[in-house]
Design a protein around this motif. Structure first.
Motif, PDB file in Angstrom:
ATOM      1  N   LEU A  96       0.255  -2.929  -2.339  1.00 59.55           N
ATOM      2  CA  LEU A  96       1.523  -2.107  -2.076  1.00 59.55           C
ATOM      3  C   LEU A  96       2.742  -2.300  -2.852  1.00 59.55           C
ATOM      4  N   ASP A  97       2.197  -3.073  -4.158  1.00 60.42           N
ATOM      5  CA  ASP A  97       3.339  -3.324  -5.233  1.00 60.42           C
ATOM      6  C   ASP A  97       4.502  -4.142  -4.423  1.00 60.42           C
ATOM      7  N   LEU A  98       4.171  -4.940  -3.385  1.00 62.15           N
ATOM      8  CA  LEU A  98       5.273  -5.662  -2.906  1.00 62.15           C
ATOM      9  C   LEU A  98       5.339  -6.997  -3.986  1.00 62.15           C
ATOM     10  N   PRO A  99       6.826  -7.270  -4.108  1.00 60.84           N
ATOM     11  CA  PRO A  99       7.241  -8.176  -5.190  1.00 60.84           C
ATOM     12  C   PRO A  99       6.446  -9.643  -5.345  1.00 60.84           C
ATOM     13  N   LEU A 100       6.403 -10.266  -6.143  1.00 56.15           N
ATOM     14  CA  LEU A 100       5.944 -11.604  -6.589  1.00 56.15           C
ATOM     15  C   LEU A 100       7.048 -12.301  -6.254  1.00 56.15           C
ATOM     16  N   ALA A 101       7.128 -13.667  -6.351  1.00 54.79           N
ATOM     17  CA  ALA A 101       8.403 -14.503  -5.864  1.00 54.79           C
ATOM     18  C   ALA A 101       9.287 -14.190  -7.125  1.00 54.79           C
ATOM     19  N   SER A 102       8.977 -14.073  -8.436  1.00 53.91           N
ATOM     20  CA  SER A 102       9.851 -14.002  -9.588  1.00 53.91           C
ATOM     21  C   SER A 102      10.356 -12.480  -9.403  1.00 53.91           C
ATOM     22  N   GLN A 103       9.721 -11.699  -8.560  1.00 54.99           N
ATOM     23  CA  GLN A 103      10.348 -10.362  -8.632  1.00 54.99           C
ATOM     24  C   GLN A 103      11.105  -9.962  -7.376  1.00 54.99           C
ATOM     25  N   GLU A 112      10.081  -3.576   3.658  1.00 55.95           N
ATOM     26  CA  GLU A 112      10.474  -2.246   3.270  1.00 55.95           C
ATOM     27  C   GLU A 112       9.612  -1.177   3.013  1.00 55.95           C
ATOM     28  N   PRO A 113       8.494  -1.457   2.761  1.00 54.45           N
ATOM     29  CA  PRO A 113       7.411  -0.330   2.657  1.00 54.45           C
ATOM     30  C   PRO A 113       6.811   0.173   4.398  1.00 54.45           C
ATOM     31  N   PHE A 114       7.222  -0.683   5.138  1.00 52.93           N
ATOM     32  CA  PHE A 114       6.758  -0.538   6.636  1.00 52.93           C
ATOM     33  C   PHE A 114       7.701  -0.236   7.631  1.00 52.93           C
ATOM     34  N   ILE A 115       8.876   0.054   6.965  1.00 56.80           N
ATOM     35  CA  ILE A 115      10.016   0.558   8.106  1.00 56.80           C
ATOM     36  C   ILE A 115       9.728   2.076   8.568  1.00 56.80           C
ATOM     37  N   GLU A 166      -0.329   0.639  15.199  1.00 64.76           N
ATOM     38  CA  GLU A 166       0.319   2.012  15.034  1.00 64.76           C
ATOM     39  C   GLU A 166      -0.625   2.706  14.275  1.00 64.76           C
ATOM     40  N   ASN A 167      -0.984   4.010  14.549  1.00 64.09           N
ATOM     41  CA  ASN A 167      -1.800   4.919  13.573  1.00 64.09           C
ATOM     42  C   ASN A 167      -0.802   5.353  12.376  1.00 64.09           C
ATOM     43  N   VAL A 184       0.629   4.795   4.856  1.00 67.02           N
ATOM     44  CA  VAL A 184       1.029   3.974   3.824  1.00 67.02           C
ATOM     45  C   VAL A 184      -0.050   3.630   2.749  1.00 67.02           C
ATOM     46  N   GLU A 185      -0.264   4.300   2.012  1.00 65.19           N
ATOM     47  CA  GLU A 185      -1.335   4.419   0.896  1.00 65.19           C
ATOM     48  C   GLU A 185      -1.903   2.934   0.745  1.00 65.19           C
ATOM     49  N   GLY A 186      -0.912   2.029   0.544  1.00 68.19           N
ATOM     50  CA  GLY A 186      -1.416   0.609   0.273  1.00 68.19           C
ATOM     51  C   GLY A 186      -2.442   0.016   1.529  1.00 68.19           C
ATOM     52  N   VAL A 187      -1.947   0.339   2.503  1.00 67.02           N
ATOM     53  CA  VAL A 187      -2.732  -0.097   3.727  1.00 67.02           C
ATOM     54  C   VAL A 187      -4.211   0.308   3.597  1.00 67.02           C
ATOM     55  N   ARG A 188      -4.191   1.669   3.380  1.00 67.62           N
ATOM     56  CA  ARG A 188      -5.796   2.246   3.148  1.00 67.62           C
ATOM     57  C   ARG A 188      -6.425   1.569   2.072  1.00 67.62           C
ATOM     58  N   LYS A 189      -5.879   1.302   0.891  1.00 68.49           N
ATOM     59  CA  LYS A 189      -6.325   0.556  -0.404  1.00 68.49           C
ATOM     60  C   LYS A 189      -6.916  -0.857   0.152  1.00 68.49           C
ATOM     61  N   ALA A 190      -6.083  -1.504   0.866  1.00 69.12           N
ATOM     62  CA  ALA A 190      -6.473  -2.982   1.358  1.00 69.12           C
ATOM     63  C   ALA A 190      -7.659  -2.823   2.208  1.00 69.12           C
ATOM     64  N   GLN A 191      -7.634  -1.612   3.193  1.00 69.85           N
ATOM     65  CA  GLN A 191      -8.646  -1.472   4.192  1.00 69.85           C
ATOM     66  C   GLN A 191      -9.961  -1.214   3.354  1.00 69.85           C
ATOM     67  N   ALA A 192     -10.042  -0.521   2.505  1.00 69.72           N
ATOM     68  CA  ALA A 192     -11.218  -0.279   1.723  1.00 69.72           C
ATOM     69  C   ALA A 192     -11.886  -1.508   1.020  1.00 69.72           C
ATOM     70  N   PHE A 193     -10.979  -2.331   0.414  1.00 70.30           N
ATOM     71  CA  PHE A 193     -11.311  -3.495   0.105  1.00 70.30           C
ATOM     72  C   PHE A 193     -12.196  -4.542   1.138  1.00 70.30           C
ATOM     73  N   ILE A 194     -11.133  -4.728   2.143  1.00 71.63           N
ATOM     74  CA  ILE A 194     -11.814  -5.648   2.966  1.00 71.63           C
ATOM     75  C   ILE A 194     -12.836  -4.955   3.942  1.00 71.63           C
ATOM     76  N   SER A 195     -13.153  -3.798   3.974  1.00 74.13           N
ATOM     77  CA  SER A 195     -14.275  -3.257   4.669  1.00 74.13           C
ATOM     78  C   SER A 195     -15.521  -3.313   3.661  1.00 74.13           C
ATOM     79  N   ASN A 196     -15.279  -3.212   2.573  1.00 77.64           N
ATOM     80  CA  ASN A 196     -16.340  -3.506   1.649  1.00 77.64           C
ATOM     81  C   ASN A 196     -16.876  -4.627   1.781  1.00 77.64           C
ATOM     82  N   ILE A 197     -16.191  -5.737   1.991  1.00 73.82           N
ATOM     83  CA  ILE A 197     -16.503  -7.190   1.841  1.00 73.82           C
ATOM     84  C   ILE A 197     -17.318  -7.238   3.483  1.00 73.82           C
TER      85      ILE A 197
END
Length: 310
Positions: free
Chosen positions: A15-22, A86-89, A107-108, A113-126
């Motif tokens: 989701l392009d959430l910032p790292l600590a440095s960012q 911020e991306p989830f508000i 919540e449907n 949120v595109e990043g949620v679908r992206k993470a879902q595909a990764f975890i579902s594959n595992i």
């Protein structure tokens, strides 16, 4: 069994959430005058600190801020959880007012949120390839909860009731929301959906700034309030033979986490480090008995990851 460790790099990838440095990029849209004043205040404080400490890390700024007797501590903690929310508000607009909330776990609208679908595909594959011993994360966000839903995970106790209403727009207050999934999730640095009073069905604490988290400071120590979750992480590691480490940086100042991984990862046979810049030597020093491999994140590393999963 297969375990997963998600670090900040996973949320950055999804989701392009910032790292600590960012973190202090101030990329939030303030809601109302009060938030605008808070944002202006923390921006001013950070800019002044940077001018006086041009070579210091963001983590040092946070550590300094948490020891100050003024409102700086409150501002910093509010900003951290607010930025990561911020991306989830979501804003509900009515005739006379607008109301905000952070998306609820079931919540449907989370799938918008595109990043949620992206993470879902990764975890579902595992999940399709391996039985999971559990998931450990140092992240505060709710990406994993959004992916799994309350029927897919638990915080160490199946049948735990969460505080709050169900999925909008149904939002049945009288029907308890229960964690009924069989995947244990250990959030060892806290969560945007937790405070000192309990675990909630949404991340509203990410707006108010009252979330139960361990702020990203050098040599941060576990909170006593999170002791159960550290114990859960120990249990997950003890029964894990294969481990995927996605986006964890193996930073030396994360001494408590590194000690956890080393002390309770003695049964590991294989470790896959997924990162743009994987620290293989650091992983080998923690788990000398294990076969260490590395991969880029998907999509570049998808073929290697799939072959590793077998």
């Amino acid at each position: 069994m297969l375990g997963i460790l998600f670090g900040a790099g996973f949320s950055k990838w999804a989701l392009d959430l910032p790292l600590a440095s960012q973190l202090f990029d101030f990329k939030i849209t303030p809601f109302g005058v009060r938030e605008a004043k808070k944002l202006a205040s923390i921006t001013r404080v950070k800019n002044n600190w940077d001018a006086e400490n041009p070579q210091e890390l963001t983590e040092k700024f946070i550590a300094d801020a948490l020891t100050r007797p003024d409102i700086t501590k409150e501002l910093v903690l509010w900003y951290i959880v607010r930025r990561l929310s911020e991306p989830f508000i979501w804003e509900d607009r009515y005739a006379f007012r607008t109301r905000r909330h952070v998306l609820m776990i079931d919540e449907n609208r989370k799938y918008e949120v595109e990043g949620v679908r992206k993470a879902q595909a990764f975890i579902s594959n595992i999940k399709a390839n391996k039985e999971l011993s559990g998931i450990i994360t140092t992240n505060y966000d709710l990406i994993i909860e959004y992916v799994l839903g309350t029927k897919g995970y638990n915080y160490g106790v199946r049948g735990q009731k969460l505080i709050g209403r169900g999925a909008y727009p149904v939002s049945q207050w009288l029907k308890p929301i229960i964690l009924s999934g069989d995947i244990s999730l250990a959030k060892i640095h806290g969560s945007l959906s937790w405070d000192e009073n309990g675990d909630f069905t949404d991340g509203r604490r990410g707006i108010t700034g009252n979330a139960l988290i361990v702020a990203p400071t050098p040599e941060k120590e576990p909170s006593e309030l999170l002791g159960f979750h550290w114990g859960l992480a120990e249990q997950i590691l003890n029964k894990t033979s294969d481990l995927i480490v996605f986006g964890f940086a193996f930073n030396p100042y994360d001494a408590a986490v590194l000690n956890l991984l080393q002390s309770f990862g003695k049964n590991l046979r294989r470790v896959l480090v997924i990162n743009i810049s994987p620290k293989i030597d650091s992983a080998k020093s923690l788990w000398p008995q294990a076969e260490i491999s590395s991969s880029l994140p998907p999509p570049e590393g998808q073929e290697f990851i799939s072959n590793w999963l077998g």
